[in-house]
Scaffold this motif. Structure first.
Motif, PDB file in Angstrom:
ATOM      1  N   ARG A   1      42.607  58.722  63.295  1.00 48.43           N
ATOM      2  CA  ARG A   1      41.484  59.604  62.935  1.00 48.43           C
ATOM      3  C   ARG A   1      41.342  59.730  61.422  1.00 48.43           C
ATOM      4  NH1 ARG A   1      40.923  58.548  68.136  1.00 48.43           N
ATOM      5  NH2 ARG A   1      39.246  59.793  69.047  1.00 48.43           N
ATOM      6  N   LEU A   2      42.444  59.743  60.695  1.00 47.79           N
ATOM      7  CA  LEU A   2      42.361  59.812  59.234  1.00 47.79           C
ATOM      8  C   LEU A   2      41.743  58.529  58.666  1.00 47.79           C
ATOM      9  CD1 LEU A   2      45.767  61.530  58.413  1.00 47.79           C
ATOM     10  CD2 LEU A   2      43.480  62.520  58.184  1.00 47.79           C
ATOM     11  N   CYS A   3      42.072  57.386  59.255  1.00 43.52           N
ATOM     12  CA  CYS A   3      41.445  56.126  58.828  1.00 43.52           C
ATOM     13  C   CYS A   3      39.943  56.165  59.090  1.00 43.52           C
ATOM     14  CB  CYS A   3      42.072  54.946  59.562  1.00 43.52           C
ATOM     15  SG  CYS A   3      43.759  54.538  59.058  1.00 43.52           S
ATOM     16  N   ALA A   4      39.550  56.671  60.263  1.00 45.90           N
ATOM     17  CA  ALA A   4      38.126  56.741  60.587  1.00 45.90           C
ATOM     18  C   ALA A   4      37.393  57.683  59.641  1.00 45.90           C
ATOM     19  CB  ALA A   4      37.953  57.205  62.038  1.00 45.90           C
ATOM     20  N   HIS A   5      38.015  58.817  59.326  1.00 42.54           N
ATOM     21  CA  HIS A   5      37.400  59.772  58.397  1.00 42.54           C
ATOM     22  C   HIS A   5      37.144  59.121  57.044  1.00 42.54           C
ATOM     23  CE1 HIS A   5      37.301  63.012  55.410  1.00 42.54           C
ATOM     24  NE2 HIS A   5      36.846  63.796  56.374  1.00 42.54           N
ATOM     25  N   GLU A   6      38.131  58.395  56.540  1.00 43.81           N
ATOM     26  CA  GLU A   6      37.970  57.763  55.233  1.00 43.81           C
ATOM     27  C   GLU A   6      36.957  56.625  55.277  1.00 43.81           C
ATOM     28  OE1 GLU A   6      38.817  56.971  51.082  1.00 43.81           O
ATOM     29  OE2 GLU A   6      38.754  58.705  52.445  1.00 43.81           O
ATOM     30  N   ALA A   7      36.932  55.861  56.357  1.00 40.45           N
ATOM     31  CA  ALA A   7      35.949  54.785  56.473  1.00 40.45           C
ATOM     32  C   ALA A   7      34.528  55.353  56.487  1.00 40.45           C
ATOM     33  CB  ALA A   7      36.213  53.973  57.743  1.00 40.45           C
ATOM     34  N   LEU A   8      34.334  56.460  57.175  1.00 38.12           N
ATOM     35  CA  LEU A   8      33.020  57.105  57.185  1.00 38.12           C
ATOM     36  C   LEU A   8      32.672  57.655  55.804  1.00 38.12           C
ATOM     37  CD1 LEU A   8      33.280  58.997  60.591  1.00 38.12           C
ATOM     38  CD2 LEU A   8      31.686  57.159  60.066  1.00 38.12           C
ATOM     39  N   ARG A   9      33.663  58.223  55.128  1.00 42.62           N
ATOM     40  CA  ARG A   9      33.416  58.768  53.792  1.00 42.62           C
ATOM     41  C   ARG A   9      33.020  57.667  52.815  1.00 42.62           C
ATOM     42  NH1 ARG A   9      35.443  59.693  48.850  1.00 42.62           N
ATOM     43  NH2 ARG A   9      37.133  58.206  49.225  1.00 42.62           N
ATOM     44  N   LEU A  10      33.692  56.528  52.892  1.00 50.96           N
ATOM     45  CA  LEU A  10      33.384  55.421  51.985  1.00 50.96           C
ATOM     46  C   LEU A  10      32.026  54.792  52.308  1.00 50.96           C
ATOM     47  CD1 LEU A  10      36.875  53.677  51.758  1.00 50.96           C
ATOM     48  CD2 LEU A  10      35.763  55.072  50.011  1.00 50.96           C
ATOM     49  N   THR A  11      31.629  54.841  53.566  1.00 54.88           N
ATOM     50  CA  THR A  11      30.375  54.213  53.979  1.00 54.88           C
ATOM     51  C   THR A  11      29.169  55.105  53.693  1.00 54.88           C
ATOM     52  OG1 THR A  11      31.546  53.018  55.731  1.00 54.88           O
ATOM     53  CG2 THR A  11      29.156  53.155  55.930  1.00 54.88           C
ATOM     54  N   TRP A  12      29.299  56.413  53.980  1.00 55.51           N
ATOM     55  CA  TRP A  12      28.153  57.320  53.856  1.00 55.51           C
ATOM     56  C   TRP A  12      28.267  58.313  52.693  1.00 55.51           C
ATOM     57  CZ3 TRP A  12      29.079  55.260  58.644  1.00 55.51           C
ATOM     58  CH2 TRP A  12      27.964  54.777  59.331  1.00 55.51           C
ATOM     59  N   GLY A  13      29.421  58.342  52.039  1.00 51.76           N
ATOM     60  CA  GLY A  13      29.592  59.316  50.966  1.00 51.76           C
ATOM     61  C   GLY A  13      30.151  60.634  51.463  1.00 51.76           C
ATOM     62  N   ASN A  14      30.280  60.792  52.780  1.00 49.77           N
ATOM     63  CA  ASN A  14      30.925  61.982  53.325  1.00 49.77           C
ATOM     64  C   ASN A  14      31.666  61.578  54.595  1.00 49.77           C
ATOM     65  OD1 ASN A  14      28.944  62.152  55.569  1.00 49.77           O
ATOM     66  ND2 ASN A  14      27.528  62.743  53.940  1.00 49.77           N
ATOM     67  N   GLY A  15      32.695  62.334  54.909  1.00 51.06           N
ATOM     68  CA  GLY A  15      33.504  62.006  56.074  1.00 51.06           C
ATOM     69  C   GLY A  15      33.446  63.099  57.115  1.00 51.06           C
ATOM     70  N   VAL A  16      33.502  62.727  58.366  1.00 50.59           N
ATOM     71  CA  VAL A  16      33.602  63.685  59.471  1.00 50.59           C
ATOM     72  C   VAL A  16      34.805  63.270  60.317  1.00 50.59           C
ATOM     73  CG1 VAL A  16      31.135  64.157  59.516  1.00 50.59           C
ATOM     74  CG2 VAL A  16      32.052  62.341  60.958  1.00 50.59           C
ATOM     75  N   MET A  17      35.393  64.250  60.976  1.00 47.00           N
ATOM     76  CA  MET A  17      36.517  63.945  61.841  1.00 47.00           C
ATOM     77  C   MET A  17      35.975  63.517  63.208  1.00 47.00           C
ATOM     78  SD  MET A  17      39.621  63.516  61.457  1.00 47.00           S
ATOM     79  CE  MET A  17      39.930  64.406  59.937  1.00 47.00           C
ATOM     80  N   VAL A  18      36.326  62.334  63.639  1.00 49.42           N
ATOM     81  CA  VAL A  18      35.814  61.775  64.893  1.00 49.42           C
ATOM     82  C   VAL A  18      36.541  62.421  66.065  1.00 49.42           C
ATOM     83  CG1 VAL A  18      35.514  59.676  66.236  1.00 49.42           C
ATOM     84  CG2 VAL A  18      35.256  59.609  63.747  1.00 49.42           C
ATOM     85  N   LYS A  19      35.774  63.061  66.942  1.00 55.12           N
ATOM     86  CA  LYS A  19      36.336  63.706  68.119  1.00 55.12           C
ATOM     87  C   LYS A  19      36.209  62.792  69.334  1.00 55.12           C
ATOM     88  CE  LYS A  19      35.331  68.341  66.379  1.00 55.12           C
ATOM     89  NZ  LYS A  19      34.637  69.629  66.624  1.00 55.12           N
ATOM     90  N   PRO A  20      36.958  63.072  70.395  1.00 56.76           N
ATOM     91  CA  PRO A  20      36.859  62.221  71.594  1.00 56.76           C
ATOM     92  C   PRO A  20      35.717  62.649  72.511  1.00 56.76           C
ATOM     93  CG  PRO A  20      38.629  63.818  71.856  1.00 56.76           C
ATOM     94  CD  PRO A  20      38.088  64.022  70.467  1.00 56.76           C
ATOM     95  N   ASN A  21      35.093  61.651  73.155  1.00 52.29           N
ATOM     96  CA  ASN A  21      34.179  61.917  74.253  1.00 52.29           C
ATOM     97  C   ASN A  21      34.969  62.347  75.485  1.00 52.29           C
ATOM     98  OD1 ASN A  21      31.584  61.160  73.069  1.00 52.29           O
ATOM     99  ND2 ASN A  21      32.366  59.056  73.041  1.00 52.29           N
ATOM    100  N   GLU A  22      34.271  62.696  76.552  1.00 55.64           N
ATOM    101  CA  GLU A  22      34.957  63.081  77.781  1.00 55.64           C
ATOM    102  C   GLU A  22      35.798  61.940  78.344  1.00 55.64           C
ATOM    103  OE1 GLU A  22      32.486  64.792  80.724  1.00 55.64           O
ATOM    104  OE2 GLU A  22      31.795  66.439  79.444  1.00 55.64           O
TER     105      GLU A  22
END
Length: 239
Positions: free
Chosen positions: A67-88
């Motif tokens: 999840r920390l890797c995903a947060h940073e990848a989103l931050r680098l791509t969009w300029g902000n990061g969100v914590m990716v939560k699980p679907n059902e």
């Protein structure tokens, strides 16, 4: 959302944003790290804003690192990061307009993300390379009859690589396709029809999943070996 990197727990190493694959994927960003379950502090979940999963420390540390890797990848791509939560169904719930994939294993974690305008699906998988004894034991579970042709004539190194690679690419294929088809499929429902030492690969579906994704559809993949790991990626380009 955060515009700065999150502080990393002591169980995780510094993040890397190097692209490890032999071929580019336009607009895709991959972030990885190493992690050590023995150094997990359960307070790290609260500090990072992540709900801890059930399970032993190994499972929890894998989840945290991914999840920390995903947060940073989103931050680098969009300029902000969100914590990716699980679907059902426990698959990652990516933000609107984004596709991605998370993988972890053997003390290594990574996430790849991209805008949905570039890619419809991304599937990432890391595996520790199998030794030949385990590869031979798992071969019938992972390889289709067509994939087994000529297997016994391969060297020990080639047999171990073929089973590890086929396993990993089929995992990546599932991660790339599942958000599009919402239908589970398994090792026997796809086959590796080609791979090359340059890191290219091609897979074929052996079952009908949706009217669009039917038996005979082929998808491209790629892979890289490093240390004792094998990392694979399947990318589905947007129309």
């Amino acid at each position: 959302m955060t515009t700065t990197p999150l502080p990393l727990p002591t169980c995780c190493t510094a993040l890397s944003s190097d692209w490890p694959f032999p071929f580019p994927a336009e607009g895709a960003r991959l972030v990885s790290m190493r992690f050590d379950p023995a150094r997990l502090d359960h307070g790290d979940f609260g500090r990072c804003g992540i709900a801890p999963p059930r399970g032993v420390s190994k499972r929890q540390t894998e989840y945290l690192a991914g999840r920390l890797c995903a947060h940073e990848a989103l931050r680098l791509t969009w300029g902000n990061g969100v914590m990716v939560k699980p679907n059902e169904d426990r698959s990652p719930a990516w933000p609107a307009g984004c596709v991605g994939s998370i993988t972890h294993g053997g003390g290594w974690a990574g996430a790849v993300v991209a805008q949905a305008s570039h890619w419809r699906g991304l599937g990432l998988d890391v595996e520790r390379q199998l030794d030949v004894g385990r590869a031979d034991r798992l071969m019938e579970e992972i390889l289709t009859p067509a994939e087994r042709q000529g297997y016994s004539t391969l060297s020990d190194t080639e047999r171990a690589l073929k089973v590890t690679l086929t396993f990993s690419l089929k995992e990546s294929l599932f991660k790339a396709l599942y958000p599009l088809v919402r239908t589970r499929f398994y090792f026997e429902h796809a086959e590796l029809v080609h791979f090359s030492r340059d890191g290219s690969a091609r897979l074929r579906l052996l079952t009908d999943l949706t009217p669009e994704w039917t038996r005979g559809a082929e998808l491209d993949g790629q892979f890289v070996c490093f240390e004792d790991y094998l990392l694979s990626l399947v990318s589905i380009r947007a129309a």
